[in-house]
Design a protein around this motif. Structure first.
Motif, PDB file in Angstrom:
ATOM      1  N   MET A  25       0.824  -1.208   0.000  1.00  0.00           N
ATOM      2  CA  MET A  25       0.000   0.000   0.000  1.00  0.00           C
ATOM      3  C   MET A  25       0.867   1.272   0.000  1.00  0.00           C
ATOM      4  SD  MET A  25      -3.153  -0.999  -0.026  1.00  0.00           S
ATOM      5  CE  MET A  25      -4.143  -2.472   0.310  1.00  0.00           C
ATOM      6  N   SER A  53      -6.511 -12.916  -0.488  1.00  0.00           N
ATOM      7  CA  SER A  53      -6.934 -12.271  -1.723  1.00  0.00           C
ATOM      8  C   SER A  53      -6.832 -13.245  -2.886  1.00  0.00           C
ATOM      9  CB  SER A  53      -6.065 -11.034  -2.016  1.00  0.00           C
ATOM     10  OG  SER A  53      -6.365 -10.486  -3.288  1.00  0.00           O
ATOM     11  N   TYR A  58      -0.438  -8.485  -3.759  1.00  0.00           N
ATOM     12  CA  TYR A  58      -0.270  -7.831  -2.461  1.00  0.00           C
ATOM     13  C   TYR A  58       0.937  -8.350  -1.680  1.00  0.00           C
ATOM     14  CZ  TYR A  58      -4.837  -5.898  -3.501  1.00  0.00           C
ATOM     15  OH  TYR A  58      -5.867  -5.236  -4.115  1.00  0.00           O
ATOM     16  N   SER A 184     -10.766  -7.331  -2.185  1.00  0.00           N
ATOM     17  CA  SER A 184      -9.419  -6.874  -2.525  1.00  0.00           C
ATOM     18  C   SER A 184      -9.303  -6.422  -3.979  1.00  0.00           C
ATOM     19  CB  SER A 184      -8.394  -7.971  -2.235  1.00  0.00           C
ATOM     20  OG  SER A 184      -8.500  -9.035  -3.170  1.00  0.00           O
ATOM     21  N   PHE A 187      -9.149  -2.181  -4.410  1.00  0.00           N
ATOM     22  CA  PHE A 187      -8.141  -1.322  -3.803  1.00  0.00           C
ATOM     23  C   PHE A 187      -8.112   0.031  -4.523  1.00  0.00           C
ATOM     24  CE2 PHE A 187      -3.621  -0.025  -4.644  1.00  0.00           C
ATOM     25  CZ  PHE A 187      -3.442   0.671  -3.466  1.00  0.00           C
ATOM     26  N   GLN A 188      -8.121   1.103  -3.728  1.00  0.00           N
ATOM     27  CA  GLN A 188      -8.040   2.461  -4.262  1.00  0.00           C
ATOM     28  C   GLN A 188      -6.752   3.119  -3.755  1.00  0.00           C
ATOM     29  OE1 GLN A 188     -10.372   3.770  -6.442  1.00  0.00           O
ATOM     30  NE2 GLN A 188     -11.217   1.693  -6.404  1.00  0.00           N
ATOM     31  N   LYS A 189      -6.021   3.757  -4.647  1.00  0.00           N
ATOM     32  CA  LYS A 189      -4.684   4.255  -4.278  1.00  0.00           C
ATOM     33  C   LYS A 189      -4.649   5.722  -3.875  1.00  0.00           C
ATOM     34  CE  LYS A 189      -2.983   5.590  -8.857  1.00  0.00           C
ATOM     35  NZ  LYS A 189      -1.769   5.692  -9.669  1.00  0.00           N
ATOM     36  N   ASN A 195      -9.919   5.708   2.244  1.00  0.00           N
ATOM     37  CA  ASN A 195      -9.144   4.651   1.592  1.00  0.00           C
ATOM     38  C   ASN A 195      -8.099   4.052   2.511  1.00  0.00           C
ATOM     39  OD1 ASN A 195     -10.581   4.869  -0.787  1.00  0.00           O
ATOM     40  ND2 ASN A 195      -9.082   6.213  -1.785  1.00  0.00           N
ATOM     41  N   ASN A 199      -8.406   0.155   3.173  1.00  0.00           N
ATOM     42  CA  ASN A 199      -7.292  -0.679   2.724  1.00  0.00           C
ATOM     43  C   ASN A 199      -6.672  -1.483   3.864  1.00  0.00           C
ATOM     44  OD1 ASN A 199      -7.652   0.327   0.164  1.00  0.00           O
ATOM     45  ND2 ASN A 199      -5.952   1.776   0.270  1.00  0.00           N
TER      46      ASN A 199
END
Length: 367
Positions: A25, A53, A58, A184, A187-189, A195, A199
């Motif tokens: 992350m 996941s 990851y 999973s 996922f947002q960055k 977030n 996460n």
């Protein structure tokens, strides 16, 4: 009458520590030193040791198979790509939880299943997972199918209420409930507070449940009462929307406080329906939406942390898998029940967008 006669669970093969996921992350979100420290603090305080996941990315620091290998992770996966991946993996994971469930009912004929309820908020397609399950399991093509979609972490309760109604209206009903979520994939960055929190919590899993109108099972759980409440003041604190780059979660830090303010009233309403007190409850199956949520409920109801141990155990080993998670907690409890627990009760809660609070009382029956 309705009886839960079997519960099964399954997770994808890729299992990661929180440290591994945090490392991913930090890189993917391109966090500053301060934001990196904040993210790791959230992860360390989550009460989660491992998550699963369908993606192996990851646990990698290069050679990604789903995300871009560019330094900025662009182009970021589109919603279409995420849903294609959901379709690729959802059936396999769902059938694994069903096989696990059937181990508790040796000799059970899946062709006798009259109803199929599929629960999901992390993927969709049509013909959907319900039709794929009919084909994969060899169910009757006349099985009655119901989809419960986009309701989030409390959706298993809606599925159980629907299954309960089917059983009470049809003395021959055998209802298969399948809750499968691939959180999973979404996922947002972007380094927003929502977030960072999401996460740290969410993971992939599936749970299957069999509810029958009549049963000869040696152990079953009989739903005695359901009760739900809408805490409208929390409407904007938990939400789930479809964006161009996956599904986007809104999850504020106020959620535990909102649940804490309403859980005692909900519990009193539920128990009043069966003329019971909290002291009459021997087991608790609480959806582990997060460590602070569990602690808030304990404070509001005066529960000992030991009574809530099944929820902490599931949170620690699997994280929050959305709708299947409370069934993982029930599965943990059922695995320890014996004939000595006949007639005792399980109180269960789950929470989701709305802000919705769901509750249920199950009576343990042995034969």
């Amino acid at each position: 009458m309705s009886h839960i006669t079997a519960i099964g669970t399954a997770n994808p093969p890729h299992r990661f520590t929180q440290t591994q996921i945090a490392d991913f992350m930090v890189r993917a979100m391109q966090l500053s030193y301060e934001d990196s420290r904040r993210l790791r603090a959230i992860f360390n305080a989550s009460g989660i040791a491992h998550r699963h996941s369908v993606l192996d990315d990851y646990g990698r620091d290069n050679g990604f198979t789903f995300y871009s290998n560019a330094e900025d992770f662009e182009p970021f996966p589109s919603t279409a790509k995420r849903l294609e991946t959901f379709r690729k993996h959802a059936l396999t994971l769902s059938t694994a939880s069903i096989r696990n469930m059937l181990q508790q009912r040796p000799g059970f004929d899946v062709k006798s299943i009259t109803h199929l309820i599929v629960v999901c908020c992390t993927g969709m397609y049509a013909p959907g997972l319900d039709v794929d399950l009919v084909k994969a399991l060899g169910l009757s093509t006349q099985v009655q199918r119901t989809g419960i979609n986009f309701m989030g972490c409390y959706a298993a309760f809606n599925a159980m209420k629907v299954a309960d109604a089917f059983c009470k209206s049809d003395p021959h009903a055998k209802v298969l409930v399948v809750c499968t979520e691939l959180c999973s994939l979404h996922f947002q960055k972007v380094a927003t507070d929502d977030n960072l929190l999401a996460n740290a919590l969410f993971a992939d899993g599936s749970a299957a449940l069999l509810m029958e109108a009549q049963t000869t099972a040696s152990l079953s759980l009989r739903p005695e009462s359901f009760c739900n409440e809408l805490a409208m003041e929390g409407e904007n604190d938990m939400a789930w929307a479809i964006g161009d780059l996956g599904f986007e979660m809104k999850l504020s830090t106020y959620v535990p406080d909102i649940i804490k303010s309403g859980i005692a009233r909900l519990t009193a309403s539920l128990l009043e329906r069966i003329d019971k007190q909290l002291a009459d409850i021997q087991f608790f199956a609480i959806h582990p939406g997060g460590k602070k949520i569990l602690e808030s409920i304990e404070q509001a109801l005066g529960l000992d942390k030991i009574a809530n141990e099944p929820a902490y155990r599931v949170l620690n080993q699997f994280g929050n898998m959305s709708s299947p998670t409370v069934l993982f907690v029930l599965h943990d409890i059922v695995g320890k029940l014996t004939h000595e627990h006949h007639g005792q009760h399980i109180l269960s809660f789950a929470f989701g967008p709305g802000l919705t609070l769901e509750s249920m009382i199950l009576k343990i029956e042995t034969h």
